[in-house]
Enzyme design. Structure first.
Site, PDB file in Angstrom:
ATOM      1  CG  ASN A   1      -2.216   0.576   1.060  1.00 54.95           C
ATOM      2  OD1 ASN A   1      -2.405   1.362   0.143  1.00 54.95           O
ATOM      3  ND2 ASN A   1      -3.141   0.204   1.894  1.00 54.95           N
ATOM      4  CG  PHE A   2      -1.106   5.052  -0.615  1.00 52.55           C
ATOM      5  CD1 PHE A   2      -1.337   6.060   0.302  1.00 52.55           C
ATOM      6  CD2 PHE A   2      -2.195   4.325  -1.085  1.00 52.55           C
ATOM      7  CE1 PHE A   2      -2.611   6.348   0.743  1.00 52.55           C
ATOM      8  CE2 PHE A   2      -3.473   4.608  -0.647  1.00 52.55           C
ATOM      9  CZ  PHE A   2      -3.695   5.612   0.266  1.00 52.55           C
TER      10      PHE A   2
ATOM     11  CG  ASP B   1      -6.584   1.860  -6.574  1.00 50.34           C
ATOM     12  OD1 ASP B   1      -6.617   3.096  -6.647  1.00 50.34           O
ATOM     13  OD2 ASP B   1      -7.372   1.198  -5.891  1.00 50.34           O
ATOM     14  CG  ASP B   2      -6.131   1.685  -2.835  1.00 48.72           C
ATOM     15  OD1 ASP B   2      -6.205   2.890  -3.147  1.00 48.72           O
ATOM     16  OD2 ASP B   2      -7.119   0.960  -2.707  1.00 48.72           O
ATOM     17  CB  SER B   3      -1.517  -2.465  -3.023  1.00 41.40           C
ATOM     18  OG  SER B   3      -2.366  -2.334  -1.921  1.00 41.40           O
TER      19      SER B   3
END
Lengths: 734, 734
Positions: free
Chosen positions: A213-214, A310-312
């Protein structure tokens, strides 16, 4: 109506609607979404099937049973001011203990205690860990102390966000596994293998990113619920296994402070340190190795593997030269802005797909109504599409699609009709690209940052998250302009000079940031390389704080903008307080002004622009084309055989984009050629292979304007709000 | 009507007016001014006689005959960008050759050439002087080069200014001699000796300062007529004689770059380097030694010696501990603001005199009409007087006076009447001071800067020249408040802690400036000293960028404001871009708000305040009392046993001064005691020895308000615009 290139979110229980809209929108693929499933009737309806998986958090039971295998990170404690010679620090005070648990069993040797008043590390022998508290001896009263610790993350952040935001109560909390543990890597592979066996109808496995994840640190203080977040930071890739592997054999090991950096962490907005860059490479290598194994599993089952940026996405790095080695068949990106479409389109992968907005949810990200009474999803869709279409005129996107609950669109007939229109428009534009690329302007633009190609078409995150970031507005303007754009690393310019083929260099962003460059500008070879480039006829466009150094970083230098001799403009950071300012008149009628302000409503173009209050004119030859409150906002100057333009700021909009476009042509020393329009709200693209000229309006009102070729009017067009005109180039020749 | 304490500018040819106004205004002294003389009738009229001399430029013929004995300075050339391996620099290009002439016969070994792209000096063997041009070999294309040279100044700057401004054509240009040459020193002494003999009627020799003008570099570019100016800079004290004497026996000599500092020169607004401080001391010693000889000449002739703190005051330093050694009998200062009156009043000298405004000229400094049709000199005088009177309530000024052409006031009867009123008011206030000092609040304030006591009650120059400088506004507010104020050096705080007796420390000004402190805040002992002071019960008021360090100056630190843990507030300089901001509510009703905002119209107090856009709340305990556009502008916090207030900015005015006063009381942990008023436009002073309470209005409208003692209303007063009420303290007790 055409078909194909459209991904529709299906919904079990709404089979008739799903199949009806699939036909109406020309869909060739049906997908599931977070919270929806596809029924047998849909799966069997002869569409391609995308299945979304977020591998790292799918297997909650196993994670629950193996909590020492969860992901970790370094966390810097909040400071404690000493009032005596002993200080006690609770490392997690101020942080969410729903997210973080102290890892006090593995890697305590990697922790560091700092005296933040002197900025120095406290020797290991001066502190100890006692029941989760760090006790520091020999402290100086009045000094502040912190500790960097390793923590386990027991709640995956996206799960946490959805849970907290939607008040999900006792719905299970998902956890992210650390794939550096061989047991985890093996488990992921086995899980995916089994999943593929159990889902024969899936044609495309849509990885919702991969492993990391970020960075997103939650706080316990209700006034500080989020302590730190960055979309491009590798803070969550840290753990003792990885650290030990990275440090093995290194003379100078990476430390906790290389990540914590006095609470700045590894924000993408700050210039990366050399060792952090190595860490990123090290992580990318790992993500690639394991990612490729997973893609192989998918391929072995005869399915395709797409990845959702996206998120990860950390470690995935679509602009890494090694990205094609993953073997992904497609890249999907959720998009709010044109630059995100260009980000996707520019990646070396077979299929490029956009997940458009609005998401089929009752409300949008900010809680405003969408698919409920009071919402106007058609207006939303039109606004998003016109923003996106500018970029699609310039670069090929193969597929578009939607996400969410399809059933919500049922009452919105106009939305259904508009999406059909959008899908057709997209296929029209895509087919033109497939027939042959659009004409580009003979001005090649190089955007120079610390990150270079790795952060092409992004400044970490969405435009609405970084509304003040001038470079993000610059790339959003560029996303719809007909220039070829390359993203260059300032280090490379210092080493090798400005690459051949670049006509205009752009340097933009806040002082000290990774975008404008920060300390790299203390390298004389960089300053000399850019100076020589312009002197030899190159162009330079500087925005906000180009080439800016702090005084302490630039001993013996005359300027804060190291390119001030070229730009003709500098900023006083306060240390030249008494220097009299150079007087200037605003020159709205000189040759540079006539070119750069041509067709631009300056008031609109500069609306919202914050001029730098300390701006001073470093050279008398510079022409001030616009000023706000007596501070120059647009200047132009010649330097040797080249030219330079300074923009105090840039806020994307039709007029601002036109101003930037004009500035690039002028800095390149060229008269605009090819197709153009009289009205900045009209974008034009020429597809020579198809003999087609597209004119697209980004306005929400009707617009009538001229189409020009090489400066001559060749047609008049009248477009409806958000309209698109398809012209025959041959007829324009006539 | 009383008499005395008033200096009237006489004018030959207007003897009747001179003597009539001398009587009307209660003058005891008549002076000459620039451009006026006193006739025999005036000289014999039994008044004290002031004669103005500006020794250093009086003897023009001798200067003309001895041009190698004129004053000099270092000048940094404008940069030249190399386009090959040789660069030619004309050192004076861009500078006024009416002011500067290259000194190429003495001291060329002190010149330095710099590569300003790398910030490094070019070795001596790589450049040569050819016919006034500096030729640099082995240059790097794209790098910028400058040379620091020694120049003679052939036109004294004040003469230059008056000449150029008033278009004086062939009126002689005055020149300033360099008294470091023994021949000059001897000439000055002899000249003064003769002058005293020739002017027996003069009772006071009014030195228009002494030897060295403040730094003022004129340019040749009409768009850059003034390249550099600073009221407190010692740039004009430089010459080969002094440099050689200073450097004799020094391991590390002072260099041209110690003065030029990459074009920053030795601006008072920047933190001084240690070697520049030594140079100042060295210069002060010289000015004192020669100045004392001149004062002795005056005294030997039975006259008094006053000095006018003005253009050529450099080296004089009224706040140096050695200043009394000059033996001056009085100090005169031209004043626009209250703080300048406090500057004068605080000097250790027998007589303190103010030269009030308006100057008796047709137009003011900005060219607006004064003593001509269209002017309203009475309104001007009233405005200046009410600004000044606030300060006079707090500190004794012995004399006031005017300057210019007396004949101009003849048609302005109301002005003549108002000056009589002012002179009476001044004598009333002065006599109260002479009977015994006014009561001061039990809160002792220490204003901490790099300069400490040496720059008491000034930030270099007038308020209208530095309108953006928050500390200048702070001291202008303090000038009329009943607090004892001391000016402290940050170095001393680091070495010795906060001195006993200080209740509240103030640190204010732009980041990096000598006012807020700059790099001195990287000294942990300074941060610890102030932190411990507040923890132990002290108060802190930080304004704008208190204790601010740039990131590059503060490796390993958490904060930009090094006192952020105490203040509860920090500023993000951009490198903490993604850190989520702490949420806050504006707390207008809590205990701190009730004290600090009491009696203040917050909108008025904060008018013009520029909040720092990157302000973040470093601690959750901090209360935000006011905010603008979501950015805190006034905060208050407790720290240990002490308290801290942060003001994002300060713009002096009645409400702003009240806000500051409240903040000081609150930070000191005390309830306001003594006399106060309900309306911030009313200042009150209590003279216990006289049993008198003065209430002065700074408003230009009538004001009615309460007088309070220890929080209880003891009287109501109604004052005319700019009115003054004299109350009997005993009656208020009743």
């Amino acid at each position: 109506m055409t078909t194909g290139g459209f991904t529709l979110p299906g919904e079990a229980g709404h089979e008739e609607l799903t199949l009806r809209l699939a036909e109406r929108w020309g869909a060739d693929v049906i997908r599931d979404s977070d919270g929806t499933t596809l029924s047998r009737e849909i799966l069997d309806a002869d569409y391609g099937i995308y299945s979304t998986i977020c591998l790292i958090r799918e297997d909650r039971d196993w994670a629950l049973a193996n909590q020492r295998l969860l992901q970790q990170n370094f966390l810097g404690s909040f400071p404690v001011v000493a009032d005596g010679d002993v200080v006690r620090i609770d490392p997690l005070a101020g942080y969410s203990t729903d997210q973080f648990v102290l890892n006090d069993w593995d890697g305590v040797e990697l922790w560091q205690v700092f005296d933040r008043t002197s900025g120095t590390e406290v020797p290991r022998e001066s502190w100890r860990l006692v029941d989760g508290t760090v006790v520091v001896d020999g402290t100086v009263p009045g000094h502040s102390y912190t500790v960097n610790v390793l923590v386990m993350r027991v709640w995956e952040e996206i799960s946490m966000y959805n849970h907290v935001t939607n008040d999900w109560g006792d719905k299970p909390r998902l956890m992210a596994l650390e794939p550096r543990h061989p047991a985890v890597a093996q488990r992921l592979e086995e899980w995916l293998e089994r999943w593929c066996v159990e889902h024969p109808e899936t044609t495309v496995v849509r990885f919702t990113s991969l492993f990391y994840n970020f960075a997103w640190f939650w706080g316990s203080d209700p006034d500080l619920p989020h302590v730190y977040a960055d979309w491009g930071s590798y803070d969550f890739t840290v753990n003792p296994v990885a650290l030990r592997e990275f440090n093995a054999g290194r003379a100078v090991p990476i430390t906790s402070e290389d990540f914590v950096d006095a609470g700045r962490y590894t924000s993408t907005h700050n210039p990366p340190s050399p060792i952090y860059r190595e860490w990123m490479e090290f992580t990318m290598d790992f993500v690639l190795a394991l990612g490729r194994r997973l893609v192989d599993v998918v391929h072995r089952h005869g399915k395709q593997a797409y990845v959702f940026y996206d998120d990860s996405w950390v470690g995935l790095e679509p602009y890494s030269p090694r990205f094609p080695e993953f073997g992904f068949d497609g890249l999907i990106k959720a998009v709010f802005s044109g630059y995100e479409a260009r980000l996707n389109a520019g990646v070396d992968v077979p299929v490029h797909e956009l997940r458009l907005h609005p998401y089929l949810f009752p409300v949008d990200l900010e809680g405003k109504p969408t698919f409920v009474p009071g919402g106007d999803p058609t207006a939303d869709a039109r606004a998003y599409w016109t923003v996106m279409r500018r970029a699609l005129l310039r670069a090929r996107i193969d597929r578009i699609g939607l996400g969410g609950y399809l059933s919500l669109v049922e009452p919105f007939e106009d939305f259904q009709a508009y999406v059909a229109e959008v899908a057709d428009e997209h296929r029209l534009v895509r087919d033109l690209h497939l027939a042959g690329p659009p004409a580009v302007a003979p001005v090649r633009v190089g955007v120079a940052t610390c990150w270079g190609r790795l952060r092409s078409w992004t400044c970490s995150g969405h435009l609405h998250e970084n509304p003040e970031l001038s470079l993000l507005h610059v790339i959003e303007s560029l996303a719809g302009l007909p220039f070829d754009v390359e993203f260059l690393a300032l280090d490379d310019l210092a080493a090798d000079g400005v690459p051949d083929g670049i006509d205009v260099l752009v340097n933009a962003g806040p002082a000290g940031s990774s975008w404008s460059g920060g300390p790299v500008w203390s390298r004389p070879e960089l300053v000399a390389a850019v100076t020589r480039f312009v002197a030899a006829g190159g162009g330079l466009v500087g925005v906000e704080s180009p080439s800016a150094l702090d005084r302490a970083q630039a001993p013996g230098r005359l300027d804060r903008f190291q390119l001030a001799p070229v730009l003709g403009v500098d900023v006083d950071a306060g240390d030249r307080h008494v220097l009299a300012r150079r007087r200037f008149d605003v020159d709205e009628a000189g040759p540079a002004a006539r070119s750069i302000l041509a067709g631009v409503d300056v008031a609109t173009a500069l609306a919202g622009v914050r001029p730098q209050p300390g701006t001073r004119l470093a050279r008398s030859g510079v022409a001030v084309l616009a000023a706000t409150d007596g501070v120059p906002t647009v200047t132009a100057t010649s330097f040797g055989a080249g030219r330079a333009v300074y923009l105090a700021d840039h806020r994307h909009g039709a007029d601002a984009a036109r101003l930037l476009s004009n500035a690039l042509w002028w800095a390149a020393g060229r008269e605009p050629s090819g197709y153009a329009t009289s009205d900045p709200r009209l974008d034009v693209a020429h597809f020579p292979a198809s003999g087609t000229v597209l004119v697209a309006s980004s306005a929400d009102v009707p617009v009538t304007g001229s189409v020009l070729r090489d400066g001559e009017v060749v047609a008049e067009v009248s477009l409806a709000p958000a309209g698109l005109a398809v012209l025959d180039a041959a007829a324009l020749d006539g």
